[in-house]
Scaffold this active site. Sequence first.
Site, PDB file in Angstrom:
ATOM      1  N   ARG A 299     -18.363  -2.956   9.120  1.00 34.99           N
ATOM      2  CA  ARG A 299     -16.402  -2.782   9.595  1.00 34.99           C
ATOM      3  C   ARG A 299     -17.026  -1.366  10.399  1.00 34.99           C
ATOM      4  O   ARG A 299     -17.676  -0.365   9.585  1.00 34.99           O
ATOM      5  CB  ARG A 299     -16.164  -2.802   8.383  1.00 34.99           C
ATOM      6  CG  ARG A 299     -15.444  -4.603   7.968  1.00 34.99           C
ATOM      7  CD  ARG A 299     -14.566  -4.296   6.531  1.00 34.99           C
ATOM      8  NE  ARG A 299     -13.690  -3.289   6.577  1.00 34.99           N
ATOM      9  CZ  ARG A 299     -12.704  -3.307   5.974  1.00 34.99           C
ATOM     10  NH1 ARG A 299     -12.202  -4.408   4.929  1.00 34.99           N
ATOM     11  NH2 ARG A 299     -11.667  -2.209   5.953  1.00 34.99           N
TER      12      ARG A 299
ATOM     13  N   ARG B 149       0.474  -1.253   0.171  1.00 31.73           N
ATOM     14  CA  ARG B 149      -0.275   0.339   0.233  1.00 31.73           C
ATOM     15  C   ARG B 149       0.515   1.298   0.103  1.00 31.73           C
ATOM     16  O   ARG B 149       0.568   2.896  -0.375  1.00 31.73           O
ATOM     17  CB  ARG B 149      -1.342   0.231   1.273  1.00 31.73           C
ATOM     18  CG  ARG B 149      -2.641  -0.636   1.150  1.00 31.73           C
ATOM     19  CD  ARG B 149      -3.324  -0.236   2.290  1.00 31.73           C
ATOM     20  NE  ARG B 149      -4.457  -0.652   2.041  1.00 31.73           N
ATOM     21  CZ  ARG B 149      -5.558  -1.021   2.410  1.00 31.73           C
ATOM     22  NH1 ARG B 149      -5.257  -2.971   2.233  1.00 31.73           N
ATOM     23  NH2 ARG B 149      -6.336  -1.238   2.822  1.00 31.73           N
TER      24      ARG B 149
HETATM   25  P1  AMP Z   1      -8.599  -3.823   4.014  1.00 30.88           P
HETATM   26  O1  AMP Z   1      -9.629  -4.750   4.474  1.00 30.88           O
HETATM   27  O2  AMP Z   1      -7.776  -3.758   2.413  1.00 30.88           O
HETATM   28  O3  AMP Z   1      -9.532  -2.820   3.543  1.00 30.88           O
HETATM   29  O4  AMP Z   1      -7.634  -3.221   5.665  1.00 30.88           O
HETATM   30  C1  AMP Z   1      -7.959  -2.471   5.903  1.00 30.88           C
HETATM   31  C2  AMP Z   1      -7.540  -1.244   6.810  1.00 30.88           C
HETATM   32  O5  AMP Z   1      -5.857  -2.160   7.666  1.00 30.88           O
HETATM   33  C3  AMP Z   1      -6.592  -0.124   6.217  1.00 30.88           C
HETATM   34  O6  AMP Z   1      -7.307   0.243   6.187  1.00 30.88           O
HETATM   35  C4  AMP Z   1      -5.092   0.147   7.135  1.00 30.88           C
HETATM   36  O7  AMP Z   1      -5.826   0.820   8.121  1.00 30.88           O
HETATM   37  C5  AMP Z   1      -5.269  -1.044   7.255  1.00 30.88           C
HETATM   38  N1  AMP Z   1      -3.981  -2.332   6.324  1.00 30.88           N
HETATM   39  C6  AMP Z   1      -4.447  -3.375   5.590  1.00 30.88           C
HETATM   40  N2  AMP Z   1      -2.850  -3.497   4.736  1.00 30.88           N
HETATM   41  C7  AMP Z   1      -2.366  -2.631   4.543  1.00 30.88           C
HETATM   42  C8  AMP Z   1      -0.782  -1.961   4.349  1.00 30.88           C
HETATM   43  N3  AMP Z   1      -0.744  -2.676   4.025  1.00 30.88           N
HETATM   44  N4  AMP Z   1      -0.445  -1.170   5.035  1.00 30.88           N
HETATM   45  C9  AMP Z   1      -0.436  -0.213   5.974  1.00 30.88           C
HETATM   46  N5  AMP Z   1      -1.736  -0.783   6.595  1.00 30.88           N
HETATM   47  C10 AMP Z   1      -2.954  -1.985   6.065  1.00 30.88           C
END
Ligand code: AMP
Length: 205
Positions: A152, A88
């Site tokens: 969520r 990310r």
């Molecule tokens: P997601 O389910 O992919 O939308 O991720 C939910 C949250 O987890 C994000 O908004 C970040 O706060 C954290 N997160 C997930 N993947 C990453 C990553 N590669 N780097 C940093 N934070 C992450």
Amino acid sequence: MNLILLGAPGAGKGTQAVQIAEKYSVPHISTGDIFRKNIKEQTPLGIKAKSYIDRGQLVPDEVVVEIVKDRLSWEDCKNGYLLDGFPRTIAQAEALDKITEVGTVINIAVDLQKLMQRLTGRRVCADCGESYHISSFFGSKCSKCGGKVIQRDDDKEETVKSRLDVYVKQTAPLIEYYEKRGKLVSVDGMQSIPEVFAQICAELK
Ligand code: AMP
Ligand code: ADP
């Protein structure tokens, strides 16, 4: 097959990842799912990650990179993997390049203006993580496992705004990063879910 799914929050990465992982027999590795599991189990990692996730911010690079490095060393990744939500940031992508040879990066391109509706309308199974949308889901139980379907915490409007902002500033530059390395394919994420999947499969042929 070493695959990465890139795209803004709500682009449809998780939705497509389930189908891609099944079709190509590769493990689906979602860093977001790993954090949510740890939050549920109240592990030290979960407690730390929650403070960032609740604000719509990214968890620090060094924490995420260690998790992914460990996960990619598992036996089930020997013949490939599908990363969803990682990398990310440019720093994460550079770290990943030191761990593994990235194959294809699938960018799910969407109209950012339309994402608020997708994200605030998203509902997920608290047990298996299956994703639904209020426009076509009217029950309260997951049709896959019977678990409770919930919203969520980070899909509330204020947090979504920060997440989209973080995407533009920190994650969108990865499109150019992988384009320059000849690894990027882009699909139109504004199509229906089966159409997006068909386009991804065509690109992977
Ligand atoms: P997601 O389910 O992919 O939308 O991720 C939910 C949250 O987890 C994000 O908004 C970040 O706060 C954290 N997160 C997930 N993947 C990453 C990553 N590669 N780097 C940093 N934070 C992450
Ligand atoms: P991401 O993992 O990229 O954050 P999701 O796969 O969880 O995104 O999708 C976000 C929301 O949008 C979910 O409610 C999902 O059901 C819905 N969705 C996913 N793909 C599409 C699509 N192509 N068209 C309309 N809605 C979609």
